[in-house]
Enzyme design. Structure first.
Site, PDB file in Angstrom:
ATOM      1  N   GLY A 270       6.491  -6.700   5.507  1.00 40.49           N
ATOM      2  CA  GLY A 270       7.818  -7.086   5.021  1.00 40.49           C
ATOM      3  C   GLY A 270       8.742  -7.649   6.084  1.00 40.49           C
TER       4      GLY A 270
ATOM      5  N   GLN B  26      -9.202  -5.969  -1.180  1.00 45.89           N
ATOM      6  CA  GLN B  26      -8.080  -5.459  -1.966  1.00 45.89           C
ATOM      7  C   GLN B  26      -8.316  -5.698  -3.457  1.00 45.89           C
ATOM      8  OE1 GLN B  26      -3.914  -7.022  -2.505  1.00 45.89           O
ATOM      9  NE2 GLN B  26      -3.418  -5.192  -1.321  1.00 45.89           N
TER      10      GLN B  26
ATOM     11  N   ARG C 268       3.686 -13.791   5.351  1.00 48.88           N
ATOM     12  CA  ARG C 268       4.239 -15.151   5.451  1.00 48.88           C
ATOM     13  C   ARG C 268       4.337 -15.620   6.905  1.00 48.88           C
ATOM     14  NH1 ARG C 268       9.365 -14.261   1.609  1.00 48.88           N
ATOM     15  NH2 ARG C 268       9.084 -12.128   2.332  1.00 48.88           N
TER      16      ARG C 268
ATOM     17  N   CYS D 151       2.241  -5.677  -5.434  1.00 48.98           N
ATOM     18  CA  CYS D 151       2.511  -7.054  -5.856  1.00 48.98           C
ATOM     19  C   CYS D 151       3.511  -7.075  -7.010  1.00 48.98           C
ATOM     20  CB  CYS D 151       1.219  -7.745  -6.285  1.00 48.98           C
ATOM     21  SG  CYS D 151       1.496  -9.447  -6.839  1.00 48.98           S
TER      22      CYS D 151
ATOM     23  N   LYS E 144      -1.587  -0.068  -0.826  1.00 46.19           N
ATOM     24  CA  LYS E 144      -0.415  -0.862  -0.429  1.00 46.19           C
ATOM     25  C   LYS E 144       0.677  -0.622  -1.459  1.00 46.19           C
ATOM     26  CE  LYS E 144       0.892  -5.177   1.714  1.00 46.19           C
ATOM     27  NZ  LYS E 144       1.726  -6.147   1.080  1.00 46.19           N
TER      28      LYS E 144
END
Length: 331
Positions: free
Chosen positions: A202, A70, A226, A100, A140
Site C-alpha cells: 500500500g 495467489q 504499482r 482485492c 492478503k
C-alpha cells in the site's frame, strides 16, 4: 526442493498484479532484486473448470522460485481442490486473496468482500491451511470492508491460531478501493499483535516509501505493486537505501535497457504476441517522467512487430541520451 520463503526487510516481494505480473515481468523484477513473487490472481473455480488463460497465469521456471500462487474464491470446495491440484503440479506456496476491492471479484463474495464475514474467511482459511504443508499458506487482507469498521486484528489472530504462514496487509478498507491514503500505523499495530510474519503493502510508490514504511512499522518485509509497475528496478533501489547505500536514479538509458530485457523474456518464453500487447501499457509506465515518454506512448500502440518496437526504442534511446546530456550541462 523448492527454496524456502524469506521474511526479511532484505527480501522484498512483488505483488500479484492482475494483467501484469506474468512470468516475464516477474523474472525482470527478480533480476532487479525482487526476492519473492506472487502470481496474478488465479480463480479457484476457473482452475477446476480449466477456464481459458488459467494455465498461462501459472507459467513458471526454475529462475522464478520461490513462487507463491495467489488464489481467489469464496467456496471451500473449489479453494481446497485448487490447492490440491496445484500441489500435484509441483507448487508449494499459496496465498488467499482477501484484499482485492475490484467489483467483479468482490460481487462474488471473494477478495476483500471476505472481510464482511470474518468467520467464513476463517473457515476457508482452516480448510486451505489443512490442505498445504505447515507454513506454506498466506493471506492478503485489508483493514476490513466497511470504512471505520476494522476487523484485521481479529482476522490475523484467527489466522495465526489456525497455523497460517504469514499475512500481508494493505491498510485501506475494501470499500475505499485505492482512494485516500494507506494507514501505515495500522501495520505497526498488526505487527505488535501477532507473531506471524507481516508483509506491508500500500502506497509504496518509491524506494524511499518502502524504507520509511519498514522503519515506521517494524514489518517483516514489504510488497511492491504499482511502484514495481512504474519501475521494476525499485527493488534494487530499495535494497540500496535500506542498506544505507546510495541508490541510482531512474534514467532513460536504464528504462530502455529494461524494456529490451522484457522483450527478450517475452519472446524467450514463447509469449511474443501477448508480450507485444502488454508492452503497449508497460513501456509508457517504465518511461513515465522521462524525456520523450509522451510521444513514445502515442507511437508504441501502432507497433505490430518486435522489430518495430526495437526501432522505436532505438530512436527513443538516442533522444533520451541527448536530453539527459543537455540536462546535465544545465545543472
Amino acid at each position: 526442493m523448492t527454496p524456502r520463503i524469506s521474511f526479511s526487510p532484505d527480501a522484498p516481494w512483488l505483488a500479484p498484479l492482475a494483467g501484469y505480473s506474468d512470468l516475464p515481468f516477474r523474472l525482470l523484477c527478480r533480476e532487479h532484486g525482487c526476492r519473492m513473487a506472487v502470481t496474478e490472481m488465479v480463480s479457484a473455480k476457473g482452475l477446476i473448470y480449466q477456464s481459458p488463460g488459467t494455465q498461462e497465469l501459472l507459467m513458471t521456471s526454475a529462475a522464478d522460485e520461490p513462487l507463491v500462487v495467489q488464489l481467489f474464491g469464496s467456496e471451500e470446495q473449489f479453494l481446497v481442490q485448487a490447492v490440491e491440484r496445484l500441489r500435484e503440479a509441483g507448487f508449494r506456496y499459496f496465498d488467499l486473496n482477501c484484499g482485492c476491492p475490484v467489483r467483479k471479484v468482490s460481487k462474488t463474495g471473494s477478495g476483500a468482500a471476505l472481510l464482511k464475514e470474518p468467520q467464513h474467511l476463517l473457515r476457508l482459511a482452516k480448510a486451505m491451511i489443512g490442505a498445504t504443508e505447515p507454513g506454506c499458506m498466506g493471506f492478503k487482507i485489508r483493514l476490513g470492508w466497511y470504512v471505520g469498521q476494522p476487523v484485521f486484528l481479529d482476522v490475523a489472530k484467527g489466522l495465526e491460531d489456525l497455523g497460517a504462514g504469514w499475512v500481508t496487509m494493505h491498510p485501506r478498507y475494501g470499500a475505499q478501493g485505492f482512494t485516500g491514503q494507506a494507514d501505515w500505523p495500522r501495520l505497526a499495530e498488526l505487527k505488535k499483535s501477532v507473531g506471524l510474519p507481516v508483509i506491508a503493502s500500500g502506497d509504496l510508490f518509491m524506494a524511499e516509501d518502502a524504507v520509511r514504511c519498514v522503519e515506521q512499522t517494524g514489518v517483516d518485509s514489504i510488497m511492491f505493486a504499482r511502484g514495481a509497475l512504474n519501475d521494476p528496478a525499485i527493488f534494487e533501489r530499495y535494497l540500496a537505501l535500506h542498506g544505507h547505500a546510495e541508490a541510482s536514479e531512474k534514467s532513460g538509458h536504464q528504462a530502455i535497457t529494461m524494456v529490451r530485457r522484457l522483450c527478450e523474456l517475452y519472446t524467450g518464453h514463447g509469449m511474443d504476441r501477448l508480450g507485444l500487447l502488454k508492452m503497449r501499457t508497460l513501456v509508457p509506465r517504465f518511461l513515465k517522467g522521462l524525456p520523450g515518454a509522451r510521444s513514445l506512448r502515442r507511437d508504441i500502440v501502432f507497433c505490430k512487430t518486435w522489430d518495430e518496437v526495437f526501432a522505436l526504442l532505438e530512436g527513443q534511446a538516442t533522444h533520451m541520451e541527448t536530453e539527459e546530456e543537455h540536462g546535465t550541462h544545465h545543472r
